[in-house]
Write an enzyme that holds these catalytic residues in place. Structure first.
Site, PDB file in Angstrom:
ATOM      1  N   HIS A  19       5.170  30.952  63.610  1.00  0.00           N
ATOM      2  CA  HIS A  19       6.143  30.929  64.709  1.00  0.00           C
ATOM      3  C   HIS A  19       5.685  29.949  65.795  1.00  0.00           C
ATOM      4  CE1 HIS A  19       8.955  32.973  67.644  1.00  0.00           C
ATOM      5  NE2 HIS A  19       8.099  32.409  68.477  1.00  0.00           N
ATOM      6  N   GLU A  20       4.413  30.068  66.201  1.00  0.00           N
ATOM      7  CA  GLU A  20       3.901  29.195  67.265  1.00  0.00           C
ATOM      8  C   GLU A  20       3.800  27.747  66.794  1.00  0.00           C
ATOM      9  OE1 GLU A  20       3.774  30.306  70.151  1.00  0.00           O
ATOM     10  OE2 GLU A  20       3.910  32.442  69.698  1.00  0.00           O
TER      11      GLU A  20
ATOM     12  N   HIS B 109       7.050  25.972  67.364  1.00  0.00           N
ATOM     13  CA  HIS B 109       7.157  25.405  68.710  1.00  0.00           C
ATOM     14  C   HIS B 109       6.331  24.129  68.833  1.00  0.00           C
ATOM     15  CE1 HIS B 109       9.327  28.794  70.256  1.00  0.00           C
ATOM     16  NE2 HIS B 109       8.331  29.647  70.126  1.00  0.00           N
TER      17      HIS B 109
END
Length: 374
Positions: free
Chosen positions: A59-60, A63
């Site tokens: 998920h990170e 980004h």
């Protein structure tokens, strides 16, 4: 991040794990083993947590890698018991870019859900509404459920979740950035109030924790953007301390303590006579006095100073350096000569003066500056 261990690098981005995360895994393994009288069951629970945080890392990375496409580096990614943190060095320059960066993380979780459900036929636990029974669901069913939750929770329109940044980016396409941030933060705080009231009425303490988390995150984001708006186009020279003292490397800590007590200056540049740039901070001075006494030389406790900033440079960028590097002060130079010191205390005083004079900016500040957390 302090108290973290480096696991390695992914796509050139350092990955750290906070020590409390290791305790969480050990506790889950032990709890599972004791509850089921089975070490295998305990190891399965530990493996589930590892898989969960692998999803958080992905998920990170969503980004971070999307931000990289827009020229925004990521300092690092840290795993915590409450999730992950990707520290971007700044917000992308355009609202459309921030929108894509904010959506990238939840999009990764949606892709994981699609692969598990569409390709491998994994289904959500039939007892998804009963949190007590979820623990007994199948391994991959729980991973599927967790990714559904991560995508949905992060899209709530409240800071510091991704949904708050999505809302801010959409508003910033029509409104000044600072005003868009304030509106998005207000919406998030209204949501925090709703969480808190529902948590009180239903006896759900976790919702109270989430409400506090959302309220603080929304206010912090609004304050930081308002600060940048107030400091827009302000040079470093307006906030620097010009009446400052320096120490020599062979001065004693007792002499430094006398200077500290005699004025408002807390950190001192140190001249070592060898061309080095040193600074004695108040914390180092106190440590030296406690361990070696007032006769110890300053050179033994002075540390390398951060790179100086130009007096005519933007104050917003200098404040970002102070926070990113975690240093107490920056030397300010003009034509290679040190002419002042910059601290966050000085910046805070300048903000108060400018607010009193009505010089608070027009809200059109660009979304740039110091380190940002996703």
């Amino acid at each position: 991040m302090s108290w973290s261990w480096k696991l390695g690098r992914v796509a050139g981005i350092p990955i750290y794990v906070h020590w409390t995360f290791v305790i969480l895994i050990a506790w889950l393994v032990a709890a599972g083993a004791m509850a089921n009288q089975s070490l295998a069951r305990g190891l399965e629970q530990g493996g589930f947590v590892l898989a969960l945080f692998a999803c958080v890392v992905l998920h990170e990375l969503g980004h971070a890698l999307t931000a990289r496409r827009f020229g925004v580096p990521t300092t690092d990614i840290t795993l915590l018991p409450i999730g992950g943190v990707a520290r971007l060095q700044r917000i992308p320059d355009k609202p459309g870019q921030e929108l894509l960066v904010a959506l990238a993380g939840p999009a990764v979780n949606v892709v994981i859900v699609a692969v598990l459900a569409g390709v491998f036929g994994v289904r959500l636990p039939s007892t998804a509404a009963d949190t007590g029974q979820i623990l007994h669901a199948g391994f991959w069913s729980k991973i599927l459920l967790v990714n559904v939750f991560l995508a949905a929770f992060n899209m709530l329109p409240a800071f510091p979740m991704d949904g708050g940044r999505v809302l801010r980016a959409l508003l910033a396409m029509k409104l000044p950035y600072a005003r868009a941030t304030r509106m998005a933060a207000s919406i998030g705080q209204l949501m925090a109030i709703a969480f808190g009231l529902f948590g009180l009425s239903s006896g759900a303490p976790m919702l109270l924790f989430i409400a506090l988390f959302v309220w603080i995150g929304a206010e912090a984001e609004a304050v930081q953007v308002a600060e940048r708006a107030a400091l827009k186009d302000v040079p470093v020279g307006e906030a620097m301390l010009t009446n400052f003292l320096t120490l020599r490397a062979d001065d004693t800590l007792g002499h430094a303590a006398d200077l500290l007590l005699a004025g408002a200056q807390q950190d001192f540049p140190v001249e070592d006579g060898e061309g080095g740039d040193l600074v004695l901070t108040r914390a180092s001075l106190m440590s030296g006095l406690a361990s070696r006494g007032p006769e110890a030389p300053v050179r033994e406790f002075a540390a390398a100073a951060a790179a100086p900033v130009e007096a005519d440079g933007p104050l917003v960028a200098a404040v970002g350096l102070l926070r990113e590097q975690g240093v107490p002060c920056l030397r300010v130079t003009r034509q290679g000569r040190v002419v002042g010191l910059l601290t966050l205390e000085n910046v805070g005083e300048l903000l108060m003066v400018r607010e009193a004079l009505g010089k608070v900016g027009d809200g059109s500040v660009a979304p740039a500056g110091g380190e940002r957390v996703y």
